[in-house]
Design a protein around this motif. Structure first.
Motif, PDB file in Angstrom:
ATOM      1  N   LEU A   1       0.831  -1.211   0.000  1.00 11.48           N
ATOM      2  CA  LEU A   1       0.000   0.000   0.000  1.00 11.48           C
ATOM      3  C   LEU A   1       0.858   1.250   0.000  1.00 11.48           C
ATOM      4  O   LEU A   1       0.540   2.242  -0.665  1.00 11.48           O
TER       5      LEU A   1
ATOM      6  N   PHE B   1      -3.597   5.277   1.362  1.00  7.70           N
ATOM      7  CA  PHE B   1      -4.628   4.262   1.493  1.00  7.70           C
ATOM      8  C   PHE B   1      -4.755   3.819   2.946  1.00  7.70           C
ATOM      9  O   PHE B   1      -3.764   3.731   3.675  1.00  7.70           O
TER      10      PHE B   1
ATOM     11  N   ASP C   1      -8.746  -0.657   3.175  1.00  6.31           N
ATOM     12  CA  ASP C   1      -9.222  -0.447   1.811  1.00  6.31           C
ATOM     13  C   ASP C   1      -8.883  -1.637   0.912  1.00  6.31           C
ATOM     14  O   ASP C   1      -7.892  -2.350   1.119  1.00  6.31           O
TER      15      ASP C   1
ATOM     16  N   VAL D   1      -7.268  -2.435  -2.352  1.00  6.21           N
ATOM     17  CA  VAL D   1      -6.351  -1.787  -3.295  1.00  6.21           C
ATOM     18  C   VAL D   1      -5.699  -2.873  -4.144  1.00  6.21           C
ATOM     19  O   VAL D   1      -5.035  -3.780  -3.614  1.00  6.21           O
TER      20      VAL D   1
ATOM     21  N   HIS E   1      -3.600  -3.769  -8.033  1.00  9.06           N
ATOM     22  CA  HIS E   1      -2.683  -3.131  -8.978  1.00  9.06           C
ATOM     23  C   HIS E   1      -2.599  -3.967 -10.253  1.00  9.06           C
ATOM     24  O   HIS E   1      -2.598  -5.202 -10.204  1.00  9.06           O
TER      25      HIS E   1
ATOM     26  N   ILE F   1      -4.525   1.373 -10.785  1.00  6.77           N
ATOM     27  CA  ILE F   1      -4.787   1.021  -9.394  1.00  6.77           C
ATOM     28  C   ILE F   1      -6.288   1.092  -9.150  1.00  6.77           C
ATOM     29  O   ILE F   1      -6.933   2.092  -9.474  1.00  6.77           O
TER      30      ILE F   1
ATOM     31  N   TRP G   1      -9.160   1.129  -6.291  1.00 13.70           N
ATOM     32  CA  TRP G   1      -9.227   1.517  -4.872  1.00 13.70           C
ATOM     33  C   TRP G   1     -10.696   1.610  -4.458  1.00 13.70           C
ATOM     34  O   TRP G   1     -11.460   2.388  -5.014  1.00 13.70           O
TER      35      TRP G   1
ATOM     36  N   ARG H   1     -13.349   1.332  -0.858  1.00 13.96           N
ATOM     37  CA  ARG H   1     -13.516   1.135   0.575  1.00 13.96           C
ATOM     38  C   ARG H   1     -14.553   0.039   0.831  1.00 13.96           C
ATOM     39  O   ARG H   1     -15.490  -0.120   0.040  1.00 13.96           O
TER      40      ARG H   1
END
Length: 405
Positions: A144, A155, A159, A161, A163, A173, A175, A177
Protein backbone atom coordinates in the motif's frame (compact mmCIF):
# COMPACT_ATOMS: atom_id res chain seq x y z
CA UNK A 1 17.74 17.41 24.61
CA UNK A 2 17.91 16.51 28.28
CA UNK A 3 14.16 17.12 28.69
CA UNK A 4 13.31 14.92 25.71
CA UNK A 5 15.71 12.18 26.76
CA UNK A 6 14.26 12.12 30.28
CA UNK A 7 10.68 11.92 28.99
CA UNK A 8 11.41 9.05 26.61
CA UNK A 9 13.41 7.09 29.18
CA UNK A 10 10.68 7.55 31.79
CA UNK A 11 8.46 5.61 29.41
CA UNK A 12 11.14 2.90 29.02
CA UNK A 13 12.12 3.76 25.45
CA UNK A 14 15.79 3.47 24.46
CA UNK A 15 17.59 6.71 23.57
CA UNK A 16 21.01 6.81 21.90
CA UNK A 17 22.65 10.18 21.34
CA UNK A 18 24.25 10.86 17.96
CA UNK A 19 27.69 12.46 18.21
CA UNK A 20 27.41 16.17 17.46
CA UNK A 21 30.86 16.87 16.00
CA UNK A 22 29.26 17.22 12.58
CA UNK A 23 25.81 18.55 11.72
CA UNK A 24 24.01 15.47 10.45
CA UNK A 25 20.59 16.95 11.30
CA UNK A 26 19.78 14.29 13.89
CA UNK A 27 20.40 14.22 17.64
CA UNK A 28 18.90 10.91 18.84
CA UNK A 29 18.14 7.40 17.78
CA UNK A 30 15.02 6.25 19.63
CA UNK A 31 14.04 2.59 19.76
CA UNK A 32 10.57 1.97 21.12
CA UNK A 33 9.59 -0.68 23.63
CA UNK A 34 6.26 -2.42 24.12
CA UNK A 35 5.38 -3.64 27.62
CA UNK A 36 9.05 -3.86 28.46
CA UNK A 37 10.04 -5.69 25.28
CA UNK A 38 12.34 -4.00 22.78
CA UNK A 39 10.71 -3.60 19.34
CA UNK A 40 12.35 -3.24 15.96
CA UNK A 41 10.82 0.22 15.52
CA UNK A 42 13.42 3.01 15.50
CA UNK A 43 13.26 6.69 14.57
CA UNK A 44 15.74 9.57 14.53
CA UNK A 45 14.96 12.91 16.18
CA UNK A 46 16.23 16.43 15.53
CA UNK A 47 15.78 18.57 18.65
CA UNK A 48 15.46 22.37 18.70
CA UNK A 49 14.89 24.63 21.68
CA UNK A 50 14.14 28.34 22.13
CA UNK A 51 11.80 31.09 20.98
CA UNK A 52 13.46 31.53 17.58
CA UNK A 53 11.59 28.57 16.12
CA UNK A 54 8.15 30.16 16.41
CA UNK A 55 6.38 30.86 13.10
CA UNK A 56 2.79 31.84 12.38
CA UNK A 57 0.55 29.88 14.74
CA UNK A 58 3.14 27.14 15.30
CA UNK A 59 6.82 26.35 14.99
CA UNK A 60 9.24 25.64 12.15
CA UNK A 61 12.48 23.67 11.94
CA UNK A 62 14.76 24.59 8.99
CA UNK A 63 15.47 21.78 6.56
CA UNK A 64 18.74 23.29 5.29
CA UNK A 65 20.88 20.63 3.60
CA UNK A 66 19.04 17.71 5.21
CA UNK A 67 16.21 17.41 2.69
CA UNK A 68 17.47 14.24 0.99
CA UNK A 69 18.58 12.38 4.11
CA UNK A 70 15.41 13.22 6.03
CA UNK A 71 13.15 12.23 3.12
CA UNK A 72 14.95 9.22 1.68
CA UNK A 73 16.78 7.62 4.59
CA UNK A 74 16.00 4.13 5.88
CA UNK A 75 14.92 5.53 9.26
CA UNK A 76 12.25 8.27 9.47
CA UNK A 77 13.25 11.57 11.06
CA UNK A 78 11.09 13.49 13.52
CA UNK A 79 11.58 17.08 14.69
CA UNK A 80 10.93 18.09 18.30
CA UNK A 81 10.78 21.74 19.41
CA UNK A 82 11.01 22.81 23.05
CA UNK A 83 9.28 26.13 23.85
CA UNK A 84 10.87 27.52 27.04
CA UNK A 85 7.99 29.92 27.71
CA UNK A 86 5.29 27.27 27.45
CA UNK A 87 7.69 24.68 28.92
CA UNK A 88 6.33 22.22 26.40
CA UNK A 89 7.65 20.09 23.58
CA UNK A 90 6.01 19.70 20.18
CA UNK A 91 6.73 17.17 17.43
CA UNK A 92 6.40 16.69 13.68
CA UNK A 93 7.17 13.85 11.26
CA UNK A 94 9.76 15.51 9.01
CA UNK A 95 10.06 12.53 6.65
CA UNK A 96 6.29 12.44 6.09
CA UNK A 97 6.10 16.16 5.33
CA UNK A 98 9.01 16.04 2.86
CA UNK A 99 7.66 12.98 1.05
CA UNK A 100 4.18 14.45 0.86
CA UNK A 101 5.46 17.56 -0.95
CA UNK A 102 7.90 15.63 -3.11
CA UNK A 103 11.43 16.39 -4.35
CA UNK A 104 10.34 18.93 -6.96
CA UNK A 105 9.03 21.39 -4.36
CA UNK A 106 10.82 20.64 -1.07
CA UNK A 107 9.84 22.91 1.85
CA UNK A 108 12.39 25.13 3.55
CA UNK A 109 10.92 24.35 6.97
CA UNK A 110 9.25 21.46 8.74
CA UNK A 111 6.03 22.81 10.26
CA UNK A 112 5.25 21.86 13.86
CA UNK A 113 1.71 22.38 15.17
CA UNK A 114 0.96 23.46 18.76
CA UNK A 115 -1.57 20.61 18.74
CA UNK A 116 1.29 18.11 18.51
CA UNK A 117 2.22 18.25 22.20
CA UNK A 118 4.74 15.71 23.47
CA UNK A 119 4.41 14.98 27.19
CA UNK A 120 3.41 12.22 29.59
CA UNK A 121 -0.22 12.30 28.53
CA UNK A 122 0.47 12.21 24.76
CA UNK A 123 3.44 9.82 24.75
CA UNK A 124 1.28 6.77 24.00
CA UNK A 125 -0.31 8.56 21.02
CA UNK A 126 3.10 9.73 19.74
CA UNK A 127 4.65 6.27 20.00
CA UNK A 128 1.66 4.61 18.30
CA UNK A 129 1.82 7.08 15.42
CA UNK A 130 5.59 6.72 15.02
CA UNK A 131 5.52 2.91 15.15
CA UNK A 132 2.70 2.80 12.63
CA UNK A 133 4.72 5.04 10.29
CA UNK A 134 7.87 2.96 10.73
CA UNK A 135 5.84 -0.16 9.92
CA UNK A 136 4.57 1.17 6.63
CA UNK A 137 7.10 -0.98 4.75
CA UNK A 138 6.10 -4.27 6.37
CA UNK A 139 3.83 -6.93 4.90
CA UNK A 140 0.76 -5.79 2.98
CA UNK A 141 1.29 -2.24 4.24
CA UNK A 142 4.52 -2.16 2.23
CA UNK A 143 2.50 -2.73 -0.95
CA UNK A 144 0.00 0.00 0.00
CA UNK A 145 2.85 2.38 0.79
CA UNK A 146 4.54 1.71 -2.54
CA UNK A 147 1.31 2.20 -4.49
CA UNK A 148 0.42 5.27 -2.41
CA UNK A 149 3.77 6.92 -3.06
CA UNK A 150 3.45 6.05 -6.74
CA UNK A 151 -0.01 7.61 -7.10
CA UNK A 152 0.10 10.31 -4.40
CA UNK A 153 -2.75 8.73 -2.40
CA UNK A 154 -2.72 7.53 1.21
CA UNK A 155 -4.63 4.26 1.49
CA UNK A 156 -6.23 2.95 4.66
CA UNK A 157 -5.15 -0.59 5.61
CA UNK A 158 -8.79 -1.69 5.39
CA UNK A 159 -9.22 -0.45 1.81
CA UNK A 160 -9.38 -2.77 -1.19
CA UNK A 161 -6.35 -1.79 -3.29
CA UNK A 162 -5.37 -3.82 -6.39
CA UNK A 163 -2.68 -3.13 -8.98
CA UNK A 164 -2.47 -3.95 -12.70
CA UNK A 165 0.29 -3.31 -15.26
CA UNK A 166 -0.73 -3.52 -18.92
CA UNK A 167 1.38 -4.56 -21.89
CA UNK A 168 2.74 -1.05 -22.29
CA UNK A 169 4.01 -0.93 -18.68
CA UNK A 170 1.23 1.50 -17.72
CA UNK A 171 -0.11 1.24 -14.17
CA UNK A 172 -3.75 1.00 -13.05
CA UNK A 173 -4.79 1.02 -9.39
CA UNK A 174 -8.25 -0.06 -8.23
CA UNK A 175 -9.23 1.52 -4.87
CA UNK A 176 -12.48 0.81 -3.03
CA UNK A 177 -13.52 1.13 0.58
CA UNK A 178 -15.32 -1.81 2.19
CA UNK A 179 -19.05 -1.76 1.46
CA UNK A 180 -18.86 0.93 -1.22
CA UNK A 181 -20.54 0.41 -4.58
CA UNK A 182 -18.32 2.98 -6.25
CA UNK A 183 -14.55 2.64 -6.65
CA UNK A 184 -11.74 4.97 -7.62
CA UNK A 185 -9.44 4.17 -10.52
CA UNK A 186 -5.99 5.73 -10.58
CA UNK A 187 -4.23 5.51 -13.93
CA UNK A 188 -0.68 6.54 -14.74
CA UNK A 189 -1.88 7.55 -18.22
CA UNK A 190 -4.28 10.04 -16.57
CA UNK A 191 -1.56 11.57 -14.40
CA UNK A 192 -2.99 9.65 -11.42
CA UNK A 193 -6.06 11.90 -11.33
CA UNK A 194 -8.75 9.91 -9.46
CA UNK A 195 -11.84 8.90 -11.43
CA UNK A 196 -14.97 7.25 -10.06
CA UNK A 197 -16.35 4.10 -11.62
CA UNK A 198 -18.93 1.47 -10.80
CA UNK A 199 -19.27 -2.03 -12.21
CA UNK A 200 -22.26 -0.82 -14.21
CA UNK A 201 -20.45 2.24 -15.62
CA UNK A 202 -17.49 0.13 -16.74
CA UNK A 203 -19.70 -2.46 -18.37
CA UNK A 204 -22.59 -0.30 -19.53
CA UNK A 205 -21.63 -0.47 -23.21
CA UNK A 206 -21.71 -4.28 -22.86
CA UNK A 207 -25.15 -4.36 -21.21
CA UNK A 208 -27.78 -6.19 -23.28
CA UNK A 209 -30.66 -3.97 -24.36
CA UNK A 210 -34.04 -4.79 -25.90
CA UNK A 211 -34.12 -4.79 -29.65
CA UNK A 212 -34.34 -1.30 -31.06
CA UNK A 213 -32.94 0.37 -27.92
CA UNK A 214 -29.43 1.54 -27.12
CA UNK A 215 -27.46 2.35 -23.99
CA UNK A 216 -27.28 6.03 -24.91
CA UNK A 217 -28.35 8.20 -21.99
CA UNK A 218 -28.24 5.39 -19.44
CA UNK A 219 -24.72 6.03 -18.16
CA UNK A 220 -24.36 8.01 -14.93
CA UNK A 221 -22.76 11.30 -16.09
CA UNK A 222 -20.75 11.50 -12.86
CA UNK A 223 -19.14 8.08 -13.32
CA UNK A 224 -16.55 7.22 -15.92
CA UNK A 225 -17.00 4.47 -18.47
CA UNK A 226 -14.35 2.19 -19.96
CA UNK A 227 -14.78 4.11 -23.20
CA UNK A 228 -14.19 7.46 -21.46
CA UNK A 229 -10.95 6.11 -19.99
CA UNK A 230 -9.93 4.40 -23.24
CA UNK A 231 -9.49 1.12 -21.39
CA UNK A 232 -8.66 -1.96 -23.39
CA UNK A 233 -10.89 -4.99 -23.03
CA UNK A 234 -8.34 -6.72 -20.77
CA UNK A 235 -8.13 -3.62 -18.55
CA UNK A 236 -11.91 -3.38 -18.40
CA UNK A 237 -12.28 -7.03 -17.46
CA UNK A 238 -9.57 -6.66 -14.80
CA UNK A 239 -11.39 -3.70 -13.22
CA UNK A 240 -14.70 -5.58 -13.37
CA UNK A 241 -13.11 -8.60 -11.71
CA UNK A 242 -11.85 -6.30 -8.93
CA UNK A 243 -15.46 -5.33 -8.17
CA UNK A 244 -16.54 -8.96 -8.12
CA UNK A 245 -13.62 -10.20 -6.01
CA UNK A 246 -13.96 -7.44 -3.41
CA UNK A 247 -17.73 -7.69 -3.11
CA UNK A 248 -17.57 -10.91 -1.08
CA UNK A 249 -14.87 -9.46 1.18
CA UNK A 250 -16.95 -6.43 2.08
CA UNK A 251 -17.99 -6.48 5.70
CA UNK A 252 -21.48 -5.09 5.24
CA UNK A 253 -24.08 -4.21 2.64
CA UNK A 254 -23.12 -1.76 -0.01
CA UNK A 255 -23.70 1.84 0.97
CA UNK A 256 -25.92 4.00 -1.18
CA UNK A 257 -23.30 6.23 -2.76
CA UNK A 258 -25.66 8.00 -5.09
CA UNK A 259 -23.84 11.19 -4.27
CA UNK A 260 -20.16 10.54 -3.69
CA UNK A 261 -16.95 11.51 -5.41
CA UNK A 262 -13.30 11.23 -4.53
CA UNK A 263 -11.74 14.64 -4.93
CA UNK A 264 -8.36 13.73 -3.46
CA UNK A 265 -5.96 16.60 -3.94
CA UNK A 266 -8.49 19.43 -4.01
CA UNK A 267 -7.59 22.20 -1.54
CA UNK A 268 -10.46 21.73 0.88
CA UNK A 269 -10.41 17.96 1.04
CA UNK A 270 -8.46 15.27 2.84
CA UNK A 271 -8.81 12.70 0.11
CA UNK A 272 -11.92 11.04 1.54
CA UNK A 273 -15.02 10.04 -0.46
CA UNK A 274 -17.02 13.16 -1.11
CA UNK A 275 -20.42 14.22 -2.37
CA UNK A 276 -20.66 14.07 -6.10
CA UNK A 277 -21.56 17.70 -6.24
CA UNK A 278 -18.92 19.49 -8.30
CA UNK A 279 -15.92 20.31 -6.10
CA UNK A 280 -16.00 24.02 -6.97
CA UNK A 281 -19.68 24.21 -5.95
CA UNK A 282 -18.85 22.66 -2.58
CA UNK A 283 -15.94 25.03 -2.09
CA UNK A 284 -18.02 28.08 -2.94
CA UNK A 285 -20.81 26.97 -0.59
CA UNK A 286 -18.45 26.24 2.31
CA UNK A 287 -16.56 29.50 1.80
CA UNK A 288 -19.82 31.49 1.72
CA UNK A 289 -20.97 29.76 4.92
CA UNK A 290 -17.67 30.56 6.64
CA UNK A 291 -17.81 34.22 5.62
CA UNK A 292 -21.42 34.53 6.78
CA UNK A 293 -20.53 33.21 10.25
CA UNK A 294 -17.42 35.37 10.55
CA UNK A 295 -19.45 38.45 9.60
CA UNK A 296 -21.98 37.62 12.32
CA UNK A 297 -19.35 36.51 14.87
CA UNK A 298 -16.07 38.41 14.34
CA UNK A 299 -14.29 36.44 17.10
CA UNK A 300 -15.27 33.05 15.66
CA UNK A 301 -11.81 32.25 14.26
CA UNK A 302 -10.01 32.85 17.55
CA UNK A 303 -12.58 30.84 19.50
CA UNK A 304 -12.24 27.99 17.02
CA UNK A 305 -8.45 28.03 17.26
CA UNK A 306 -8.73 27.76 21.04
CA UNK A 307 -11.16 24.87 20.60
CA UNK A 308 -8.83 22.92 18.30
CA UNK A 309 -5.93 23.49 20.71
CA UNK A 310 -7.99 21.80 23.43
CA UNK A 311 -8.98 18.87 21.20
CA UNK A 312 -6.80 15.96 22.30
CA UNK A 313 -8.49 13.49 19.95
CA UNK A 314 -7.37 14.92 16.60
CA UNK A 315 -6.38 12.28 14.08
CA UNK A 316 -2.60 12.02 13.42
CA UNK A 317 -3.20 12.98 9.78
CA UNK A 318 -4.84 16.24 10.85
CA UNK A 319 -2.08 17.07 13.33
CA UNK A 320 0.48 16.41 10.58
CA UNK A 321 -1.43 18.65 8.17
CA UNK A 322 -1.70 21.50 10.66
CA UNK A 323 2.09 21.65 11.10
CA UNK A 324 3.19 23.06 7.73
CA UNK A 325 0.07 25.24 7.40
CA UNK A 326 0.41 26.85 10.82
CA UNK A 327 4.14 27.46 10.46
CA UNK A 328 3.67 29.66 7.38
CA UNK A 329 3.04 33.30 8.53
CA UNK A 330 1.56 34.31 5.15
CA UNK A 331 -1.10 31.61 5.36
CA UNK A 332 -1.87 32.36 9.01
CA UNK A 333 -2.29 36.07 8.27
CA UNK A 334 -4.82 35.30 5.53
CA UNK A 335 -6.80 33.09 7.88
CA UNK A 336 -6.74 35.57 10.75
CA UNK A 337 -7.92 38.36 8.43
CA UNK A 338 -10.57 36.28 6.71
CA UNK A 339 -13.68 38.43 6.22
CA UNK A 340 -16.36 39.20 3.59
CA UNK A 341 -14.63 42.50 2.91
CA UNK A 342 -11.36 40.79 1.93
CA UNK A 343 -12.62 37.57 0.33
CA UNK A 344 -15.48 37.32 -2.16
CA UNK A 345 -14.68 34.13 -4.10
CA UNK A 346 -12.22 31.25 -4.06
CA UNK A 347 -9.91 33.33 -6.26
CA UNK A 348 -9.36 35.72 -3.34
CA UNK A 349 -7.84 33.15 -0.98
CA UNK A 350 -4.92 30.77 -1.33
CA UNK A 351 -5.88 27.07 -1.26
CA UNK A 352 -3.65 26.49 1.79
CA UNK A 353 -5.34 29.30 3.70
CA UNK A 354 -8.77 27.95 2.79
CA UNK A 355 -7.76 24.50 4.01
CA UNK A 356 -6.41 25.87 7.31
CA UNK A 357 -9.61 27.88 7.84
CA UNK A 358 -11.65 24.70 7.34
CA UNK A 359 -9.49 22.78 9.82
CA UNK A 360 -9.91 25.53 12.40
CA UNK A 361 -13.62 26.23 11.92
CA UNK A 362 -15.23 22.96 10.84
CA UNK A 363 -15.39 19.62 12.62
CA UNK A 364 -16.86 17.79 9.63
CA UNK A 365 -19.27 18.14 6.73
CA UNK A 366 -22.07 15.76 5.75
CA UNK A 367 -23.67 15.31 2.36
CA UNK A 368 -27.16 14.02 1.71
CA UNK A 369 -29.02 12.88 -1.35
CA UNK A 370 -28.43 14.82 -4.61
CA UNK A 371 -32.18 15.41 -4.89
CA UNK A 372 -32.03 17.82 -1.94
CA UNK A 373 -31.38 21.51 -2.34
CA UNK A 374 -27.76 22.56 -1.79
CA UNK A 375 -28.35 24.02 1.68
CA UNK A 376 -30.08 20.77 2.70
CA UNK A 377 -27.62 18.48 0.99
CA UNK A 378 -24.45 20.01 2.51
CA UNK A 379 -24.55 20.10 6.31
CA UNK A 380 -21.67 21.75 8.19
CA UNK A 381 -20.80 20.69 11.74
CA UNK A 382 -18.88 23.62 13.18
CA UNK A 383 -16.14 23.34 15.77
CA UNK A 384 -17.99 26.12 17.64
CA UNK A 385 -21.75 25.38 17.31
CA UNK A 386 -23.89 28.09 15.79
CA UNK A 387 -25.81 30.21 18.32
CA UNK A 388 -29.05 28.48 19.26
CA UNK A 389 -28.18 25.25 17.46
CA UNK A 390 -28.64 21.84 19.03
CA UNK A 391 -27.09 18.49 18.21
CA UNK A 392 -29.38 16.86 15.72
CA UNK A 393 -29.59 13.44 14.19
CA UNK A 394 -28.25 13.34 10.64
CA UNK A 395 -29.83 10.14 9.51
CA UNK A 396 -29.18 9.50 5.84
CA UNK A 397 -26.27 11.93 5.61
CA UNK A 398 -22.75 10.77 4.81
CA UNK A 399 -19.42 12.34 5.82
CA UNK A 400 -18.19 14.70 3.13
CA UNK A 401 -15.07 16.33 4.51
CA UNK A 402 -13.59 16.10 7.94
CA UNK A 403 -10.98 17.52 10.24
CA UNK A 404 -10.62 14.40 12.30
CA UNK A 405 -13.92 12.48 11.85
Amino acid sequence: MNTLRALLEEHDHIVQEIAGQNDFGEDFYVTFTDDGDVTSDTIKIQVKGGESWRRGNGYAVPVDQHSDTWADGNIPVYCVVYDPDAKRMYWANATQQLRRLGPLNPPRFIGVSPNAVLDDTTMKFFVAQARRYVGRYRGRQAVLTHLGEMSGVEFDPADHVLHFVNGDDEDLIFWKRPGDAVATLLLSTQGWDPVLVSLESLMFSELPMPEGQSNDGLADPDLWTAEDLELSRSETMWAASCFISTQQADEGPEDDLAGTIDCAGCPSCTGEEHGRIEADVIHDYVLASILDRIEAEPDLMQRSILAIREDDELEPEIVAELGPLESEPRIVRQVNKLSPARVKTMDDIEPEAFRLAILYLIHCIYVGAPSLSLDEQVQIVWRIPEPGSTAASRTGLQPLDSAGD
